[in-house]
Design a protein around this motif. Structure first.
Motif, PDB file in Angstrom:
ATOM      1  N   GLN D  93     -32.932   3.782  42.570  1.00  0.00           N
ATOM      2  CA  GLN D  93     -33.526   3.267  43.576  1.00  0.00           C
ATOM      3  C   GLN D  93     -34.277   1.752  43.115  1.00  0.00           C
ATOM      4  N   ASP D  94     -34.824   1.759  41.880  1.00  0.00           N
ATOM      5  CA  ASP D  94     -35.468   0.625  41.447  1.00  0.00           C
ATOM      6  C   ASP D  94     -34.629  -0.574  41.123  1.00  0.00           C
ATOM      7  N   ILE D  95     -33.277  -0.393  41.141  1.00  0.00           N
ATOM      8  CA  ILE D  95     -32.542  -1.515  40.916  1.00  0.00           C
ATOM      9  C   ILE D  95     -32.083  -2.546  41.957  1.00  0.00           C
ATOM     10  N   PRO D  96     -32.608  -3.597  41.779  1.00  0.00           N
ATOM     11  CA  PRO D  96     -32.242  -4.358  43.116  1.00  0.00           C
ATOM     12  C   PRO D  96     -31.070  -5.130  43.231  1.00  0.00           C
ATOM     13  N   GLY D  97     -30.675  -5.672  44.392  1.00  0.00           N
ATOM     14  CA  GLY D  97     -29.466  -6.486  44.619  1.00  0.00           C
ATOM     15  C   GLY D  97     -28.501  -5.918  44.406  1.00  0.00           C
ATOM     16  N   LYS D  98     -28.232  -4.445  44.584  1.00  0.00           N
ATOM     17  CA  LYS D  98     -26.911  -3.737  44.661  1.00  0.00           C
ATOM     18  C   LYS D  98     -27.002  -2.677  45.813  1.00  0.00           C
ATOM     19  N   VAL D  99     -25.594  -2.588  46.236  1.00  0.00           N
ATOM     20  CA  VAL D  99     -25.183  -1.393  47.233  1.00  0.00           C
ATOM     21  C   VAL D  99     -24.767  -0.294  46.536  1.00  0.00           C
ATOM     22  N   ILE D 100     -25.573   0.893  46.373  1.00  0.00           N
ATOM     23  CA  ILE D 100     -24.886   1.916  45.195  1.00  0.00           C
ATOM     24  C   ILE D 100     -24.906   3.213  46.294  1.00  0.00           C
ATOM     25  N   VAL D 101     -23.488   3.638  46.352  1.00  0.00           N
ATOM     26  CA  VAL D 101     -23.265   5.208  47.009  1.00  0.00           C
ATOM     27  C   VAL D 101     -22.782   5.928  46.107  1.00  0.00           C
ATOM     28  N   LEU D 102     -23.459   7.080  46.097  1.00  0.00           N
ATOM     29  CA  LEU D 102     -22.955   8.262  45.142  1.00  0.00           C
ATOM     30  C   LEU D 102     -22.206   9.291  46.291  1.00  0.00           C
ATOM     31  N   THR D 103     -21.189   9.733  45.721  1.00  0.00           N
ATOM     32  CA  THR D 103     -20.611  10.631  46.463  1.00  0.00           C
ATOM     33  C   THR D 103     -20.017  11.913  45.480  1.00  0.00           C
TER      34      THR D 103
END
Lengths: 160, 160, 160, 160
Positions: D93-103
């Motif tokens: 969650q501390d990584i800025p500027g990205k959309v990260i989706v886990l599945t």
């Protein structure tokens, strides 16, 4: 024990062409089925025709007949449309010294729910165990062509 | 022609339990396979055991033996783990007047790519055609228990 | 968050009738897909039509339009044939206060290799995240109806 | 719009294993899923780890974190075991500027009945529509890591 496999088309190999909104016959699926089941038999696939069996002509049946008759193999599995499978089977009964098992499917092999795998396995097993002659493998049973009929309404093969 | 089907477990019926991160044996799948293929034979399923075949004891094999021996049916298909299928087959060879075909699968029936359907079909076909005795149906072939071995590295059954 | 699902037919729900050697549209498959994926959303399925989208008339499109317009739900997924999906989408653009996502498939949901599951999942996800409006979910992407076209030769949807 | 896909293992990629098996997790299946659905997005798959998520260490999570952080891509889908998916999500969650989706999946992608295809489609769709941040895509819904929990008994993800 080597099995010669002849594919002639039929529902078993039908595919769906979205751009034409119709089903047509595609590449024979029997190779995928045998590989997928890790079948260790020797076999050779001869893709002969790609027809719905309602469209098979006397010339087509003659071609199937002569292809089998001219082949030195003893064991044959023929994948075929179910509508005229019995007719083709009867046309092969005069070929001596061979075990010939015809099979097909009511639902294309490419469907998730299909009888294709089961029927192919039945035919491949039966051809190794039966005496010379022509047979049908459908619905888990072995039929003799003169004593069988396709019950279209019930979608299965039965004894006459 | 009625077939008595006895299920004993094995890979063929394994399911995946996510909460335990492991495979366990679930409900026998053979009924689904036979229905899905529109098999018109008469059969009866007796779910006897639910074990990995490495865990079968002498008592288990005795139970399988006595269940078959006490049953008036002539034709038997037994689904079984592949690791000790030959051992169980040998233990059944003294039962007279019956055709007994053991089969199983290397990949669970619930997998998309599985040999389960093919193997069940082979066994169901073979049991209708073979003479009295005990056999294995794997990899598209019929084996006699005294002349077969499981090649673990190649994941298939072979002639000794 | 409740999703209203309207099914109208199309390739996604096609089945094969062996006795007629033809395809027809069968029961909508979306319920099976959602259950099979253990989807925990609230949804309600309204089977409205069962037509190939080439056969949809203005009256049919009016029915779809009015069914959506009269429904108090805010979120709609519509399964539809791909041939005229864009046309139907455009006809729905004047309905305010709703998120409407149309999807379908190039291969029937009943096939082993199908895009149906993927496309349904895309639509169900997109409808929860998009602003009011009408969209298409195909090939893993979200399209606006005015800026999309079906590339029939390549069997996919593309930006205009 | 290019998606970077990072695979880390988990149930989604499990193959059949028993006590004699050397491996539990096989080749990542996401490529097959995306090709099978004819997804026309640009994507790149980075197979990073092959672990059951119960076995992921702080070092492993650090590796996932740094791999995402060092990558100039904006959109990420991460396939991951479901048991500690939330834990890994929080660590990103501390990584800025990205959309990260886990599945991930509760049933392996190689199963006939699996949630893998549906979940991958949800993640691939969500990552194109969401704002910067870290999310989970499971059971047809999008969760924020701080507001979600895996209900192990019910085999699904829920709001906290």
């Amino acid at each position: 024990m080597k099995i010669k496999i002849i594919t002639t088309g039929g529902t078993i190999d039908k595919i769906y062409f979205d751009r034409k909104s119709e089903f047509q016959i595609g590449d024979p699926q029997i190779a995928e089925v045998l590989k997928g089941a890790n079948v260790t038999l020797e076999y050779e696939i001869c893709p002969l025709l790609r027809k719905d069996s309602l469209d098979l002509t006397d010339a087509d049946r003659g071609l199937i007949h002569d292809t089998v008759g001219a082949d030195s193999s003893r064991l044959f599995v023929i994948t075929h449309g179910t509508d005229t499978m019995i007719q083709t089977a009867r046309a092969l009964q005069d070929i001596p010294g061979k075990v010939i098992v015809l099979t097909g499917a009511m639902q294309p092999a490419r469907f998730r729910m299909t009888d294709a795998v089961f029927n192919i396995a039945c035919a491949v097993t039966a051809v190794q165990l039966l005496q010379d002659g022509v047979y049908l493998a459908m619905n888990g049973r072995i039929f003799q062509p003169d004593k069988a009929a396709k019950n279209v309404a019930m979608n299965r093969f039965e004894d006459l």
